[in-house]
Design a protein around this motif. Structure first.
Motif, PDB file in Angstrom:
ATOM      1  N   MET A  50       1.009  -1.176  -0.050  1.00  0.00           N
ATOM      2  CA  MET A  50      -0.011   0.025   0.075  1.00  0.00           C
ATOM      3  C   MET A  50       0.947   1.204   0.158  1.00  0.00           C
ATOM      4  N   ILE A  51       1.952   1.408   0.629  1.00  0.00           N
ATOM      5  CA  ILE A  51       2.627   2.515   1.117  1.00  0.00           C
ATOM      6  C   ILE A  51       3.539   2.690  -0.573  1.00  0.00           C
ATOM      7  N   LYS A  52       4.242   1.636  -1.119  1.00  0.00           N
ATOM      8  CA  LYS A  52       4.749   1.670  -2.469  1.00  0.00           C
ATOM      9  C   LYS A  52       3.662   2.189  -3.685  1.00  0.00           C
ATOM     10  N   GLN A  53       2.429   1.621  -3.339  1.00  0.00           N
ATOM     11  CA  GLN A  53       1.544   2.135  -4.485  1.00  0.00           C
ATOM     12  C   GLN A  53       0.736   3.392  -4.330  1.00  0.00           C
ATOM     13  N   ALA A  54       1.055   3.778  -2.941  1.00  0.00           N
ATOM     14  CA  ALA A  54       0.257   5.077  -2.749  1.00  0.00           C
ATOM     15  C   ALA A  54       0.578   6.476  -3.937  1.00  0.00           C
ATOM     16  N   LYS A  55      -0.458   6.739  -4.292  1.00  0.00           N
ATOM     17  CA  LYS A  55      -0.215   7.819  -5.217  1.00  0.00           C
ATOM     18  C   LYS A  55      -0.227   9.231  -4.548  1.00  0.00           C
ATOM     19  N   THR A  56       0.537  10.249  -5.455  1.00  0.00           N
ATOM     20  CA  THR A  56       0.864  11.450  -4.956  1.00  0.00           C
ATOM     21  C   THR A  56      -0.160  12.323  -5.048  1.00  0.00           C
ATOM     22  N   PRO A  57      -0.910  12.746  -3.728  1.00  0.00           N
ATOM     23  CA  PRO A  57      -2.042  13.618  -3.807  1.00  0.00           C
ATOM     24  C   PRO A  57      -1.790  15.117  -4.158  1.00  0.00           C
ATOM     25  N   GLU A  58      -2.880  15.818  -4.403  1.00  0.00           N
ATOM     26  CA  GLU A  58      -2.717  17.249  -4.800  1.00  0.00           C
ATOM     27  C   GLU A  58      -2.464  17.965  -3.592  1.00  0.00           C
ATOM     28  N   LYS A  59      -2.961  17.623  -2.374  1.00  0.00           N
ATOM     29  CA  LYS A  59      -2.664  18.333  -0.844  1.00  0.00           C
ATOM     30  C   LYS A  59      -2.431  17.387  -0.286  1.00  0.00           C
ATOM     31  N   GLU A  60      -1.637  17.627   0.961  1.00  0.00           N
ATOM     32  CA  GLU A  60      -1.321  16.796   2.163  1.00  0.00           C
ATOM     33  C   GLU A  60      -2.365  15.602   2.498  1.00  0.00           C
ATOM     34  N   LYS A  61      -1.768  14.584   2.522  1.00  0.00           N
ATOM     35  CA  LYS A  61      -2.942  13.496   3.011  1.00  0.00           C
ATOM     36  C   LYS A  61      -1.982  12.307   3.892  1.00  0.00           C
ATOM     37  N   ASN A  62      -2.865  12.207   4.992  1.00  0.00           N
ATOM     38  CA  ASN A  62      -2.423  11.260   6.093  1.00  0.00           C
ATOM     39  C   ASN A  62      -3.276   9.858   5.981  1.00  0.00           C
ATOM     40  N   ILE A  63      -2.358   9.116   5.900  1.00  0.00           N
ATOM     41  CA  ILE A  63      -3.172   7.537   5.833  1.00  0.00           C
ATOM     42  C   ILE A  63      -3.166   6.761   7.161  1.00  0.00           C
ATOM     43  N   ALA A  64      -3.981   6.562   8.014  1.00  0.00           N
ATOM     44  CA  ALA A  64      -3.752   5.846   9.372  1.00  0.00           C
ATOM     45  C   ALA A  64      -3.432   4.424   9.532  1.00  0.00           C
ATOM     46  N   ASP A  65      -2.467   4.220  10.351  1.00  0.00           N
ATOM     47  CA  ASP A  65      -1.891   2.792  10.304  1.00  0.00           C
ATOM     48  C   ASP A  65      -2.682   2.317  11.550  1.00  0.00           C
ATOM     49  N   GLY A  66      -2.956   3.054  12.627  1.00  0.00           N
ATOM     50  CA  GLY A  66      -3.403   2.881  13.793  1.00  0.00           C
ATOM     51  C   GLY A  66      -2.415   3.164  14.967  1.00  0.00           C
ATOM     52  N   ASN A  67      -3.155   3.414  16.167  1.00  0.00           N
ATOM     53  CA  ASN A  67      -2.233   3.526  17.328  1.00  0.00           C
ATOM     54  C   ASN A  67      -1.472   5.053  17.372  1.00  0.00           C
ATOM     55  N   GLY A  68      -1.839   6.026  16.476  1.00  0.00           N
ATOM     56  CA  GLY A  68      -1.512   7.059  16.034  1.00  0.00           C
ATOM     57  C   GLY A  68      -0.439   7.290  15.013  1.00  0.00           C
ATOM     58  N   LEU A  69       0.005   6.178  14.425  1.00  0.00           N
ATOM     59  CA  LEU A  69       0.836   6.087  13.194  1.00  0.00           C
ATOM     60  C   LEU A  69       0.336   6.417  12.121  1.00  0.00           C
ATOM     61  N   TYR A  70       0.981   7.358  11.148  1.00  0.00           N
ATOM     62  CA  TYR A  70       0.257   7.743   9.770  1.00  0.00           C
ATOM     63  C   TYR A  70       1.307   7.838   8.880  1.00  0.00           C
ATOM     64  N   LEU A  71       1.027   7.529   7.756  1.00  0.00           N
ATOM     65  CA  LEU A  71       1.928   7.739   6.402  1.00  0.00           C
ATOM     66  C   LEU A  71       1.377   9.023   5.757  1.00  0.00           C
ATOM     67  N   ARG A  72       2.166   9.929   5.669  1.00  0.00           N
ATOM     68  CA  ARG A  72       1.957  11.247   5.177  1.00  0.00           C
ATOM     69  C   ARG A  72       2.336  11.262   3.807  1.00  0.00           C
ATOM     70  N   LEU A  73       1.434  11.723   3.049  1.00  0.00           N
ATOM     71  CA  LEU A  73       1.904  11.826   1.535  1.00  0.00           C
ATOM     72  C   LEU A  73       1.913  13.254   1.364  1.00  0.00           C
TER      73      LEU A  73
END
Length: 79
Positions: free
Chosen positions: A10-33
């Protein structure tokens, strides 16, 4: 809240967004795009009624498992 929702694929395939985007993993951890293509792991948590946001590292340099360990460490031993 479910934890460990992200996968390496999922991280590898995450697309570049037009504005900042956070995807939750849980327990406060996020992937920021970011619009510039950067992917970073961040940790959001509250300690002593103060919200904290810690950047754990670039997703190209640290693995998801390393980010989870670092997040767990920071939550159990806050600033």
């Amino acid at each position: 809240m479910p934890i460990n929702k992200l996968t390496a694929l999922m991280i590898k395939q995450a697309k570049t967004p037009e504005k900042e985007k956070n995807i939750a993993d849980g327990n406060g951890l996020y992937l920021r795009l970011l619009p510039n293509g950067q992917k970073t792991f961040i940790l959001n948590f509250v300690y002593k009624k103060i919200r904290h946001k810690i950047t754990l590292g670039d997703a190209k340099l640290i693995s998801l498992e390393q980010a989870r360990k670092e997040a767990n460490h920071n939550i159990t031993k806050p600033p």
